[in-house]
Design an enzyme around this catalytic site. Structure first.
Site, PDB file in Angstrom:
ATOM      1  NE  ARG A  94      33.948  79.194  56.783  1.00 52.33           N
ATOM      2  CZ  ARG A  94      34.800  80.215  56.671  1.00 52.33           C
ATOM      3  NH1 ARG A  94      36.095  80.000  56.586  1.00 52.33           N
ATOM      4  NH2 ARG A  94      34.340  81.432  56.638  1.00 52.33           N
ATOM      5  CE  LYS A 122      20.991  61.812  64.968  1.00 53.79           C
ATOM      6  NZ  LYS A 122      19.740  61.381  65.615  1.00 53.79           N
ATOM      7  CD  GLU A 170      20.607  54.926  73.904  1.00 56.91           C
ATOM      8  OE1 GLU A 170      20.310  54.528  72.761  1.00 56.91           O
ATOM      9  OE2 GLU A 170      20.174  55.997  74.386  1.00 56.91           O
ATOM     10  CE  LYS A 212      24.415  55.496  66.311  1.00 50.38           C
ATOM     11  NZ  LYS A 212      24.125  56.514  67.260  1.00 50.38           N
ATOM     12  CD  GLU A 243      17.319  61.221  62.940  1.00 47.75           C
ATOM     13  OE1 GLU A 243      18.308  60.980  63.667  1.00 47.75           O
ATOM     14  OE2 GLU A 243      16.310  61.804  63.337  1.00 47.75           O
ATOM     15  NE  ARG A 297      22.105  58.750  63.129  1.00 49.04           N
ATOM     16  CZ  ARG A 297      23.335  59.189  63.206  1.00 49.04           C
ATOM     17  NH1 ARG A 297      24.007  59.424  62.094  1.00 49.04           N
ATOM     18  NH2 ARG A 297      23.917  59.384  64.362  1.00 49.04           N
ATOM     19  CG  ASN A 328      15.559  59.540  66.855  1.00 52.00           C
ATOM     20  OD1 ASN A 328      16.687  59.540  67.350  1.00 52.00           O
ATOM     21  ND2 ASN A 328      15.284  60.187  65.736  1.00 52.00           N
ATOM     22  CG  HIS A 339      15.309  59.261  71.665  1.00 48.40           C
ATOM     23  ND1 HIS A 339      15.508  57.902  71.750  1.00 48.40           N
ATOM     24  CD2 HIS A 339      16.523  59.818  71.876  1.00 48.40           C
ATOM     25  CE1 HIS A 339      16.779  57.662  71.989  1.00 48.40           C
ATOM     26  NE2 HIS A 339      17.422  58.806  72.086  1.00 48.40           N
ATOM     27  CG  HIS A 345      14.402  63.933  73.781  1.00 51.51           C
ATOM     28  ND1 HIS A 345      14.773  64.206  72.489  1.00 51.51           N
ATOM     29  CD2 HIS A 345      15.457  63.292  74.335  1.00 51.51           C
ATOM     30  CE1 HIS A 345      15.992  63.736  72.275  1.00 51.51           C
ATOM     31  NE2 HIS A 345      16.427  63.175  73.379  1.00 51.51           N
ATOM     32  CG  HIS A 392      19.616  60.980  77.112  1.00 51.41           C
ATOM     33  ND1 HIS A 392      18.603  61.607  76.425  1.00 51.41           N
ATOM     34  CD2 HIS A 392      20.141  60.076  76.252  1.00 51.41           C
ATOM     35  CE1 HIS A 392      18.525  61.107  75.208  1.00 51.41           C
ATOM     36  NE2 HIS A 392      19.441  60.178  75.076  1.00 51.41           N
TER      37      HIS A 392
HETATM   38  N1  GLY Z   1      21.464  58.379  69.038  1.00 51.36           N
HETATM   39  C1  GLY Z   1      20.680  58.287  67.872  1.00 51.36           C
HETATM   40  C2  GLY Z   1      21.453  58.443  66.609  1.00 51.36           C
HETATM   41  O1  GLY Z   1      22.659  58.413  66.616  1.00 51.36           O
HETATM   42  O2  GLY Z   1      20.875  58.611  65.564  1.00 51.36           O
END
Ligand code: GLY
Length: 369
Positions: free
Chosen positions: A127, A149, A191, A233, A243, A247, A251, A254, A258, A270
């Protein structure tokens, strides 16, 4: 440029200190930094991949073994195709075999896939146990190691299963960027450019102005670049760790990125797909009158400058647009698209139409050129 060899960026969560990001020139300070977590009575498992293990495995084990009770190492096969629940199961089996308990610590040594998988194993094993990020790729240093993430791909759906689980420490050795392939390095540059485009026009200009030093991997220039990207960041994830709002600006690129990644069956990296997605998002912004034609073409051409693609082939544009419908970044069935209203100013738009996406995707489709 002034030589710097150690920077500490504290990250806050809900207004309180959460963890440190250290930027260093080597692994030399790793033992010292790790002591912050009081690891002496703890077992440590280093999770790495088959590419990174021979490069840094021995050095990192040597540096950590004297500050813990027991250390083990587990290597996953390198590559996005192994970012799945089967490999997570193997990590759990290793942790059980080595008797890691709830006080013990996982260490992710490698790129974004290793960091996401180790973080997910740490989030779910017993957990939730602590984990440390030691990102060795540019993409992982400027993006995926920060902000908690974690997760894996599922049935061709990117990062479909995961959890928010913050690292207890992030230690990056900028020197590790010298061993990256051109392809991996350019993925990280996607990035970096994204950070400038969504949040900071001056930084974007600085990156363009330092293109040749960046390509030569000048250590001081890379140090400054990684630091600035980490600051951007950090500021985004501190304001919105899970998010619920801004946040999602990270993206940028993306939604279509994606979709291309999925349609290409993960044969394009990616970072390369996201870079294509950024051009598509900039294209829509241009067509809406939010960016000038000159700004759009500069964004596109920066991909060439930094070794990133500006087109894909062997895909139907309609299939790419259709694939965006399965993206996670939806709100009540609407795609949350990130557009630019000027360089450095991103916003979320839920009104982007299929026709706009198709036009943008067509502009990337080399079979239509
Ligand atoms: N890579 C996008 C984020 O960390 O929200």
């Amino acid at each position: 440029m002034k030589k710097t060899n150690s920077v500490c960026l504290p990250v806050r969560k809900d207004g309180n200190f959460a963890y440190h990001i250290y930027l260093e020139d080597s692994f030399a300070n790793l033992t010292e930094r790790m002591k912050e977590l009081d690891p002496f009575q703890r077992r440590i498992c280093i999770v790495t991949d088959s590419n990174v293990l021979p490069l840094y495995g021995e050095e990192v084990v040597r540096l950590l073994k004297d500050c813990c009770r027991e250390i083990s190492i587990y290597a996953i096969p390198a590559g996005e195709e192994h970012k799945n629940l089967n490999e997570i199961q193997r990590i759990y089996e290793h942790l059980i075999l080595h008797k890691l308990d709830r006080q013990d610590i996982l260490v992710a040594l490698g790129g974004g896939v290793t960091g996401d998988m180790t973080g997910f194993a740490a989030a779910t094993y017993l957990r939730g146990i602590r984990f440390v990020q030691i990102p060795t790729t540019l993409l992982a240093q400027v993006d995926s190691s920060i902000g908690g993430k974690t997760g894996v791909d599922f049935d061709q759906f990117k990062n479909m299963v995961g959890a928010f689980h913050q690292p207890s420490l992030v230690y990056m050795n900028i020197g590790s960027l010298s061993t990256l392939s051109e392809e991996q390095f350019s993925c990280g540059m996607g990035e970096v450019l994204k950070h400038g485009l969504i949040r900071n026009a001056d930084y974007y200009e600085w990156v363009i102005d330092h293109m040749s030093e960046i390509e030569e991997r000048d250590r001081d220039v890379l140090f400054h670049m990684v630091e600035e990207s980490c600051r951007i960041k950090r500021s985004v994830v501190e304001q919105d760790p899970t998010e619920k709002g801004d946040r999602a600006l990270l993206n940028f690129g993306h939604t279509i990125g994606h979709a291309i990644e999925k349609m290409k069956d993960f044969r394009l990296l990616h970072g390369q797909c996201v870079a294509l997605g950024c051009i598509a998002a900039a294209h829509i912004s241009w067509k809406r009158g939010l960016l000038s034609e000159e700004e759009f073409y500069e964004i596109r051409d920066m991909n060439v400058g930094f070794g990133l693609p500006i087109s894909f082939d062997h895909l139907k544009s309609e299939d790419v647009v259709e694939a965006t419908k399965h993206d996670k970044k939806m709100a009540s069935g609407q795609i949350k698209f990130v557009l630019l209203k000027g360089i450095g100013k991103a916003y979320i738009d839920t009104t982007v139409t299929d026709a706009e996406m198709l036009e943008a995707v067509n502009s990337l489709n080399a079979n239509l050129w």
